[in-house]
Design a protein around this motif. Sequence first.
Motif, PDB file in Angstrom:
ATOM      1  N   LEU A 158       8.934   1.955   8.154  1.00  0.00           N
ATOM      2  CA  LEU A 158       9.051   3.146   8.744  1.00  0.00           C
ATOM      3  C   LEU A 158       9.753   4.007   7.778  1.00  0.00           C
ATOM      4  O   LEU A 158      10.717   3.555   6.916  1.00  0.00           O
ATOM      5  CB  LEU A 158       9.995   3.029   9.893  1.00  0.00           C
ATOM      6  CG  LEU A 158       9.452   1.954  11.190  1.00  0.00           C
ATOM      7  CD1 LEU A 158      10.521   2.163  12.202  1.00  0.00           C
ATOM      8  CD2 LEU A 158       8.091   2.737  11.661  1.00  0.00           C
ATOM      9  N   SER A 159       9.413   5.515   7.679  1.00  0.00           N
ATOM     10  CA  SER A 159       9.857   6.324   6.718  1.00  0.00           C
ATOM     11  C   SER A 159      10.972   7.201   7.669  1.00  0.00           C
ATOM     12  O   SER A 159      10.717   7.616   8.505  1.00  0.00           O
ATOM     13  CB  SER A 159       8.892   7.256   6.167  1.00  0.00           C
ATOM     14  OG  SER A 159       7.894   6.782   5.335  1.00  0.00           O
ATOM     15  N   LEU A 160      12.219   7.277   6.982  1.00  0.00           N
ATOM     16  CA  LEU A 160      13.276   7.872   7.641  1.00  0.00           C
ATOM     17  C   LEU A 160      13.422   9.206   6.832  1.00  0.00           C
ATOM     18  O   LEU A 160      13.529   9.231   5.585  1.00  0.00           O
ATOM     19  CB  LEU A 160      14.544   7.034   7.465  1.00  0.00           C
ATOM     20  CG  LEU A 160      14.320   5.598   8.274  1.00  0.00           C
ATOM     21  CD1 LEU A 160      15.809   5.024   8.023  1.00  0.00           C
ATOM     22  CD2 LEU A 160      14.172   5.818   9.461  1.00  0.00           C
ATOM     23  N   THR A 161      13.600  10.346   7.449  1.00  0.00           N
ATOM     24  CA  THR A 161      13.724  11.572   6.891  1.00  0.00           C
ATOM     25  C   THR A 161      15.160  11.925   7.068  1.00  0.00           C
ATOM     26  O   THR A 161      15.882  12.066   8.165  1.00  0.00           O
ATOM     27  CB  THR A 161      13.079  12.892   7.664  1.00  0.00           C
ATOM     28  OG1 THR A 161      13.328  12.512   9.114  1.00  0.00           O
ATOM     29  CG2 THR A 161      11.556  12.395   7.397  1.00  0.00           C
ATOM     30  N   ALA A 162      15.905  12.161   5.943  1.00  0.00           N
ATOM     31  CA  ALA A 162      17.365  12.398   5.996  1.00  0.00           C
ATOM     32  C   ALA A 162      17.757  12.999   4.590  1.00  0.00           C
ATOM     33  O   ALA A 162      16.681  13.611   4.144  1.00  0.00           O
ATOM     34  CB  ALA A 162      18.246  10.852   6.217  1.00  0.00           C
ATOM     35  N   SER A 190      13.799   7.541   2.633  1.00  0.00           N
ATOM     36  CA  SER A 190      14.026   6.148   2.521  1.00  0.00           C
ATOM     37  C   SER A 190      13.119   5.540   3.447  1.00  0.00           C
ATOM     38  O   SER A 190      12.513   6.075   4.503  1.00  0.00           O
ATOM     39  CB  SER A 190      15.357   5.711   2.829  1.00  0.00           C
ATOM     40  OG  SER A 190      15.746   6.116   4.279  1.00  0.00           O
ATOM     41  N   GLN A 191      12.652   4.192   3.159  1.00  0.00           N
ATOM     42  CA  GLN A 191      11.829   3.400   3.902  1.00  0.00           C
ATOM     43  C   GLN A 191      12.728   2.024   4.596  1.00  0.00           C
ATOM     44  O   GLN A 191      13.498   1.685   3.780  1.00  0.00           O
ATOM     45  CB  GLN A 191      10.708   2.705   3.368  1.00  0.00           C
ATOM     46  CG  GLN A 191       9.503   3.861   3.052  1.00  0.00           C
ATOM     47  CD  GLN A 191       8.276   3.453   2.502  1.00  0.00           C
ATOM     48  OE1 GLN A 191       8.592   2.114   1.776  1.00  0.00           O
ATOM     49  NE2 GLN A 191       7.085   3.837   2.949  1.00  0.00           N
ATOM     50  N   VAL A 192      12.495   1.839   5.827  1.00  0.00           N
ATOM     51  CA  VAL A 192      12.948   0.818   6.480  1.00  0.00           C
ATOM     52  C   VAL A 192      12.090  -0.186   6.885  1.00  0.00           C
ATOM     53  O   VAL A 192      11.070   0.375   7.664  1.00  0.00           O
ATOM     54  CB  VAL A 192      14.040   1.157   7.808  1.00  0.00           C
ATOM     55  CG1 VAL A 192      14.594  -0.023   8.395  1.00  0.00           C
ATOM     56  CG2 VAL A 192      14.949   1.782   7.252  1.00  0.00           C
ATOM     57  N   MET A 193      11.970  -1.444   6.592  1.00  0.00           N
ATOM     58  CA  MET A 193      11.268  -2.575   7.133  1.00  0.00           C
ATOM     59  C   MET A 193      11.594  -3.041   8.517  1.00  0.00           C
ATOM     60  O   MET A 193      12.777  -3.309   8.766  1.00  0.00           O
ATOM     61  CB  MET A 193      10.887  -3.768   6.142  1.00  0.00           C
ATOM     62  CG  MET A 193      10.322  -3.285   4.929  1.00  0.00           C
ATOM     63  SD  MET A 193      10.017  -4.788   3.890  1.00  0.00           S
ATOM     64  CE  MET A 193      11.548  -5.148   3.350  1.00  0.00           C
ATOM     65  N   VAL A 194      10.733  -2.941   9.416  1.00  0.00           N
ATOM     66  CA  VAL A 194      10.827  -3.541  11.036  1.00  0.00           C
ATOM     67  C   VAL A 194       9.886  -4.778  10.995  1.00  0.00           C
ATOM     68  O   VAL A 194       8.661  -4.692  10.491  1.00  0.00           O
ATOM     69  CB  VAL A 194      10.766  -2.568  11.979  1.00  0.00           C
ATOM     70  CG1 VAL A 194      11.915  -1.383  11.684  1.00  0.00           C
ATOM     71  CG2 VAL A 194       9.540  -1.737  11.788  1.00  0.00           C
ATOM     72  N   TRP A 195      10.378  -5.445  11.986  1.00  0.00           N
ATOM     73  CA  TRP A 195       9.710  -6.975  12.166  1.00  0.00           C
ATOM     74  C   TRP A 195       9.469  -7.210  13.719  1.00  0.00           C
ATOM     75  O   TRP A 195      10.325  -6.717  14.642  1.00  0.00           O
ATOM     76  CB  TRP A 195      10.552  -8.217  11.426  1.00  0.00           C
ATOM     77  CG  TRP A 195      10.743  -7.831  10.149  1.00  0.00           C
ATOM     78  CD1 TRP A 195      12.053  -7.079   9.526  1.00  0.00           C
ATOM     79  CD2 TRP A 195      10.149  -8.078   9.107  1.00  0.00           C
ATOM     80  NE1 TRP A 195      12.094  -7.068   8.415  1.00  0.00           N
ATOM     81  CE2 TRP A 195      10.766  -7.622   7.854  1.00  0.00           C
ATOM     82  CE3 TRP A 195       9.144  -8.737   8.566  1.00  0.00           C
ATOM     83  CZ2 TRP A 195      10.659  -7.847   6.461  1.00  0.00           C
ATOM     84  CZ3 TRP A 195       8.643  -9.133   7.197  1.00  0.00           C
ATOM     85  CH2 TRP A 195       9.744  -8.640   6.078  1.00  0.00           C
TER      86      TRP A 195
END
Length: 534
Positions: free
Chosen positions: A442-446, A450-455
């Motif tokens: 998931l790309s986070l707009t801040a 940045s990218q966060v991996m979710v499972w």
Amino acid sequence: MTVTNSGIQYAVQIITKHFGNLVAKVCETLLKSGPLNLGALIRSTALTPQQVKNSLLILVQHNCVQPFTQESKAGLKVQYIAVYDNILHRLRFAKFLAVVAQELGDECKQLVAGLLEHGRLTQQQLMDRADQKSKSDSTEVQDVSAAQENFVRLVNARFVERCPAPEPLLEEPPEQEGPKKPRGKSAKMVQVPETIEQRVLAAARPMEAIRFLITTESETDDPLQKSENNFSSMGVGEKRKFDDLDSEEHGSNDKGVILWRANFEQFIRCLRHKACIESVRARHDDGAAVVLRAVLKATRNQETKVKTDYSGPLKMDAIYEEVMDSEACPSLEQECVRAHLRLLCGAPLVTGEYEDENEDVLYSVDLKKIIELLQNDEVESIVLKRYGKDAYRIFRLLTSQSNAGRFFETDKISEMALVDKKETPKILYKLWKDDYVHMEKLSLTAAKQSQVMVWKVHKSIVWEHVLDEMYHAAYNLVKRYDHEREENKEVTNTPKEKRIGELEKKANRFLAVRKIMASSLLKLDDALMLFHDF
């Protein structure tokens, strides 16, 4: 679930083991290509017409192939389709016989053994076989009426059924007009089986009114019975021939003959019930297992399919009466039985205003939930053995949330599963690489991109992957067993008294390996049934 290449390899190996390479080649072609007519089958296998016909005779006789008629541009054409489940059942005959012996006794078990060995027999052939068996085993001649009575018991218990129609006409499924889909009861009425194999088997299955109907000898005016009496003069060991296979009218000479076979569906249902009972015993206690056994025994014949989600609804009085009749009954009080039912059923079905003592309360056990818990345990045990305790906790956490469709961040998983933050990404990557978990970025707009991996765990995908691994393991196990047997042929062909020195060591090693492999295959097949048949 879809049959994978590993599953096909396993099925072909079973047919090779039982009937040889030629029959296996015909079966493999049908498993891979789907339904084929005789001409197409001959071209695909590159075998002679007679070899293909003989192979089909064997496969149909042993319920591994079902012929059917389908309309084409050239008119009606007979085609052949492999029955995958029945092929796998061939390695479960010992389990089926154990079920019959436990429920109906050894004499009924011997009758079923004859059907499993020969595939399809007439009632008279079964009686003749039982008579021959009794003469060879003892000096006493078995009472024919006793054998007839045991046959009736088997049919009434639905362990034996009439064979399907030799060439049912497969009608085209109803087409949906436009985007509209039927709703409510009408949706159930027009619903058709998902695969062509299911449609063929449904078309071939006799109506319930005659599927378990026994024709008595006194009904001499019945043309079907007359045909059976004429056919029964054939010896039990003889192979039945269909001379008109050349015209692709397989089995038409025997349409007036009443043939019987083992009802695999009923055996699998019994094994499914047994698995549910043992699971409840392990999770709760003996009392809950006794109550569940009573419910399943009372409602078994109400089940129209093996993979039924709920047991048939029953009132409290009927359940309690069945519990009291049980030999394993530990003198349960009625209130105790009701407590176990609430545990197994959740909220009961109510036809009137709900009260604890209301006679209109109906209880129906959630069998699907019990099977799902067993499947969870099986996959979680695989993860534990293969990846360790930390991976087990992570996988169990994600599995418990799979129905909600939730994704979890890596740090959240580490916190909830009580696993070190540095180790969690490594474990998740291993599970993802082996297709046990699903990952998305998931790309986070801040202030900074940045990218966060979710499972998460997609249970249907993981379960199919696990089943494929089981097929592959079973195939390798059977292949290894055949290799060991071939390597030790000299030992096994040598009389026991002549096995001395090195030969004796080889013999002892082979016997030990065979025992371990047989036990492993037995446990592996239990797991296969859990995911494929239950």
